[in-house]
Design a protein around this motif. Structure first.
Motif, PDB file in Angstrom:
ATOM      1  N   ALA A  81      45.138  43.958  43.738  1.00 18.69           N
ATOM      2  CA  ALA A  81      44.887  44.310  42.395  1.00 18.69           C
ATOM      3  C   ALA A  81      43.633  43.612  41.753  1.00 18.69           C
ATOM      4  O   ALA A  81      44.085  42.389  41.491  1.00 18.69           O
ATOM      5  N   PRO A  82      42.385  44.374  41.734  1.00 16.61           N
ATOM      6  CA  PRO A  82      41.453  43.507  41.143  1.00 16.61           C
ATOM      7  C   PRO A  82      41.308  42.954  39.858  1.00 16.61           C
ATOM      8  O   PRO A  82      40.696  41.884  39.826  1.00 16.61           O
ATOM      9  N   ASP A  83      42.036  43.472  38.885  1.00 15.49           N
ATOM     10  CA  ASP A  83      41.817  43.460  37.403  1.00 15.49           C
ATOM     11  C   ASP A  83      43.085  43.699  36.586  1.00 15.49           C
ATOM     12  O   ASP A  83      43.951  44.070  36.940  1.00 15.49           O
ATOM     13  N   LEU A  84      42.906  42.995  35.420  1.00 16.22           N
ATOM     14  CA  LEU A  84      43.724  43.284  34.500  1.00 16.22           C
ATOM     15  C   LEU A  84      43.092  44.515  33.339  1.00 16.22           C
ATOM     16  O   LEU A  84      42.069  45.005  33.461  1.00 16.22           O
ATOM     17  N   GLY A  85      44.138  44.745  32.421  1.00 20.52           N
ATOM     18  CA  GLY A  85      43.763  45.780  31.690  1.00 20.52           C
ATOM     19  C   GLY A  85      43.131  45.715  30.491  1.00 20.52           C
ATOM     20  O   GLY A  85      42.759  46.665  29.888  1.00 20.52           O
ATOM     21  N   GLU A  86      42.883  44.409  29.694  1.00 21.26           N
ATOM     22  CA  GLU A  86      42.321  44.642  28.517  1.00 21.26           C
ATOM     23  C   GLU A  86      40.970  45.017  28.184  1.00 21.26           C
ATOM     24  O   GLU A  86      40.655  45.550  27.337  1.00 21.26           O
ATOM     25  N   GLY A 108      43.925  46.661  35.222  1.00 23.74           N
ATOM     26  CA  GLY A 108      42.684  47.518  34.963  1.00 23.74           C
ATOM     27  C   GLY A 108      42.609  48.950  35.783  1.00 23.74           C
ATOM     28  O   GLY A 108      43.621  49.297  36.492  1.00 23.74           O
ATOM     29  N   GLY A 109      41.541  49.699  35.297  1.00 25.06           N
ATOM     30  CA  GLY A 109      41.132  50.949  36.068  1.00 25.06           C
ATOM     31  C   GLY A 109      41.174  50.789  37.670  1.00 25.06           C
ATOM     32  O   GLY A 109      41.538  51.796  38.324  1.00 25.06           O
ATOM     33  N   SER A 110      40.376  49.845  38.115  1.00 25.56           N
ATOM     34  CA  SER A 110      40.381  49.518  39.698  1.00 25.56           C
ATOM     35  C   SER A 110      41.828  49.239  40.266  1.00 25.56           C
ATOM     36  O   SER A 110      42.167  49.975  41.431  1.00 25.56           O
ATOM     37  N   THR A 111      42.456  48.693  39.568  1.00 29.67           N
ATOM     38  CA  THR A 111      43.785  48.513  40.054  1.00 29.67           C
ATOM     39  C   THR A 111      44.784  49.730  40.229  1.00 29.67           C
ATOM     40  O   THR A 111      45.420  50.174  41.036  1.00 29.67           O
ATOM     41  N   GLY A 112      44.652  50.488  38.901  1.00 33.39           N
ATOM     42  CA  GLY A 112      45.289  51.792  38.856  1.00 33.39           C
ATOM     43  C   GLY A 112      44.834  52.861  40.309  1.00 33.39           C
ATOM     44  O   GLY A 112      45.676  53.511  40.622  1.00 33.39           O
ATOM     45  N   THR A 113      43.484  52.628  40.492  1.00 33.21           N
ATOM     46  CA  THR A 113      43.003  53.472  41.472  1.00 33.21           C
ATOM     47  C   THR A 113      43.711  53.129  42.855  1.00 33.21           C
ATOM     48  O   THR A 113      44.222  53.998  43.796  1.00 33.21           O
ATOM     49  N   VAL A 114      43.968  51.823  43.040  1.00 30.80           N
ATOM     50  CA  VAL A 114      44.358  51.092  44.368  1.00 30.80           C
ATOM     51  C   VAL A 114      45.898  51.423  44.538  1.00 30.80           C
ATOM     52  O   VAL A 114      46.247  51.849  45.520  1.00 30.80           O
ATOM     53  N   PHE A 169      44.182  36.738  37.501  1.00 33.64           N
ATOM     54  CA  PHE A 169      44.543  35.361  36.588  1.00 33.64           C
ATOM     55  C   PHE A 169      43.636  34.520  36.958  1.00 33.64           C
ATOM     56  O   PHE A 169      44.064  33.158  37.656  1.00 33.64           O
ATOM     57  N   ASN A 170      42.448  34.394  36.300  1.00 31.27           N
ATOM     58  CA  ASN A 170      41.323  33.470  36.385  1.00 31.27           C
ATOM     59  C   ASN A 170      40.567  33.622  34.981  1.00 31.27           C
ATOM     60  O   ASN A 170      40.603  34.685  34.184  1.00 31.27           O
ATOM     61  N   PHE A 171      39.530  32.532  34.626  1.00 31.94           N
ATOM     62  CA  PHE A 171      38.880  32.936  33.592  1.00 31.94           C
ATOM     63  C   PHE A 171      37.777  33.755  33.481  1.00 31.94           C
ATOM     64  O   PHE A 171      37.268  34.300  32.275  1.00 31.94           O
ATOM     65  N   ALA A 172      37.569  34.436  34.511  1.00 34.45           N
ATOM     66  CA  ALA A 172      36.682  35.646  34.444  1.00 34.45           C
ATOM     67  C   ALA A 172      37.727  36.969  34.697  1.00 34.45           C
ATOM     68  O   ALA A 172      36.952  38.034  34.233  1.00 34.45           O
ATOM     69  N   GLY A 173      38.711  36.811  34.723  1.00 35.28           N
ATOM     70  CA  GLY A 173      39.729  38.072  34.800  1.00 35.28           C
ATOM     71  C   GLY A 173      39.705  39.086  35.809  1.00 35.28           C
ATOM     72  O   GLY A 173      40.304  40.110  35.817  1.00 35.28           O
ATOM     73  N   SER A 174      38.996  38.562  37.013  1.00 36.53           N
ATOM     74  CA  SER A 174      39.103  39.690  38.091  1.00 36.53           C
ATOM     75  C   SER A 174      38.874  38.915  39.264  1.00 36.53           C
ATOM     76  O   SER A 174      38.567  37.620  39.253  1.00 36.53           O
ATOM     77  N   ILE A 175      38.855  39.752  40.428  1.00 40.90           N
ATOM     78  CA  ILE A 175      38.606  39.181  41.900  1.00 40.90           C
ATOM     79  C   ILE A 175      37.289  38.806  42.032  1.00 40.90           C
ATOM     80  O   ILE A 175      36.774  38.123  42.840  1.00 40.90           O
TER      81      ILE A 175
END
Length: 339
Positions: A290-295, A262-268, A34-40
């Protein structure tokens, strides 16, 4: 409500999802998208750019260049646009279309590598291209996320202490690995904390980070085809390796409850649940990052045709890959090693 003038000034640091009702194990998922880049990756990008500016490496007229599978490239594109730098992202054919489009929308140039470089694979080809760029023109400044200590320092100063503030009784921390910046920053910080925290690294099957031979990996984000220079295994207690089919199942299970990660989060999440299934968890406080979102994964992880193309030879029923409950799988689908 905060008022900001630059996009990197905003990052939601204290949002967690309690996954116990979904998967049957007590796990808090720290949401970093939840930032303007969408990831950690915003944290590492900002720390590396500001450090390069302070040291005089990055100046007016410099051209930023970096290798990225997507998320860091988006974060650097955003920061470069804000600060007035040109940016060239060198990626490969596994990069999600949405990430490439976002970088281009922010004014960056995206160079896609499609052929492997010897034993180094696509990553080796990306790095070779970057070295050639920098050798040809001294305006190019390569931040080198794979070797830059500011990558892990970003998480040492932000991510880890934020988790500690929220969970003062933390027992286990699950961290996905790529460059290992997040892992090393958090592990170093918790090593000197007031209580013992077990650090569990979550990697993708096919990754060479912890000494396995590199293999096929289709989901960008986690894993590497070489050992990352930032990695110090003495800070890692265990490693869990996750098959990409289980990554997709985890994403599907989360999406069925309304959480599009996102995929990285699914792996974690998949790796964390596999570990929790094999351990006594009563009274245990566990956090996963959770590093990222899914869009950015709508045309891959969440697209049945893509799943069928990638896993068709291995999975007879694509809907089973996407929708089988993660909580119902056998514990043996992930492998763990104590270091």
């Amino acid at each position: 409500m905060p008022v900001i003038s630059v996009p990197q000034a905003f990052n939601e640091e204290d949002l967690y999802v309690d996954l116990e009702s979904m998967f049957g194990h007590r796990l808090f998922l720290k949401c970093e998208g939840f930032n303007f880049a969408g990831s950690i990756k915003l944290k590492a990008a900002n720390e590396m750019v500001e450090s390069a500016e302070r040291s005089g490496i990055l100046t007016k007229g410099s051209i930023l260049v970096e290798s990225s599978s997507g998320n860091l490239g988006v974060a650097l594109s955003m920061i470069a646009a804000c600060k007035g730098y040109s940016f060239v992202c060198v990626t490969d054919s596994r990069c999600n279309l949405a990430s490439r489009q976002m970088m281009e929308a922010l004014g960056s140039q995206v160079h896609v590598i499609s052929h492997e470089h010897g034993s180094g694979g696509l990553l080796g080809a990306r790095l070779a291209y970057l070295r050639a760029l920098c050798a040809a023109d001294d305006r190019y400044v390569w931040l080198s996320q794979y070797t830059n200590p500011d990558n892990w320092k970003a998480h040492y100063f932000t991510t880890a202490p934020a988790i500690a503030r929220f969970f003062p009784e933390l027992d286990v921390l699950f961290v996905g690995v790529g460059t290992t910046g997040t892992l090393m920053g958090c592990a170093r910080w918790f090593r000197s904390w007031h209580r013992r925290v077990r650090i569990v690294a979550v990697d993708s099957v096919g990754s060479a980070i912890f000494g396995d031979p590199p293999g096929r990996r289709m989901i960008p984000g986690l894993g590497m085809s070489v050992r990352p220079p930032l990695l110090d295994e003495s800070y890692v207690d265990e490693v869990v390796r996750v098959e990409e089919a289980d990554t997709i199942r985890a994403c599907g299970d989360l999406a069925k409850r309304g959480f599009l990660f996102g995929g990285s989060t699914g792996t974690v999440v998949s790796g964390a649940m596999a570990w929790l299934e094999c351990h006594e968890t009563s009274g245990l406080t566990s956090v996963a990052i959770a590093p990222d979102l899914g869009e950015r994964y709508l045309d891959t992880v969440y697209q049945p045709n893509w799943v069928r193309t990638v896993f068709g030879d291995e999975e007879t029923d694509v809907s089973e890959v996407l929708h089988r409950d993660l909580a119902a799988r056998e514990p043996s689908t992930a492998q763990g090693w104590i270091l």
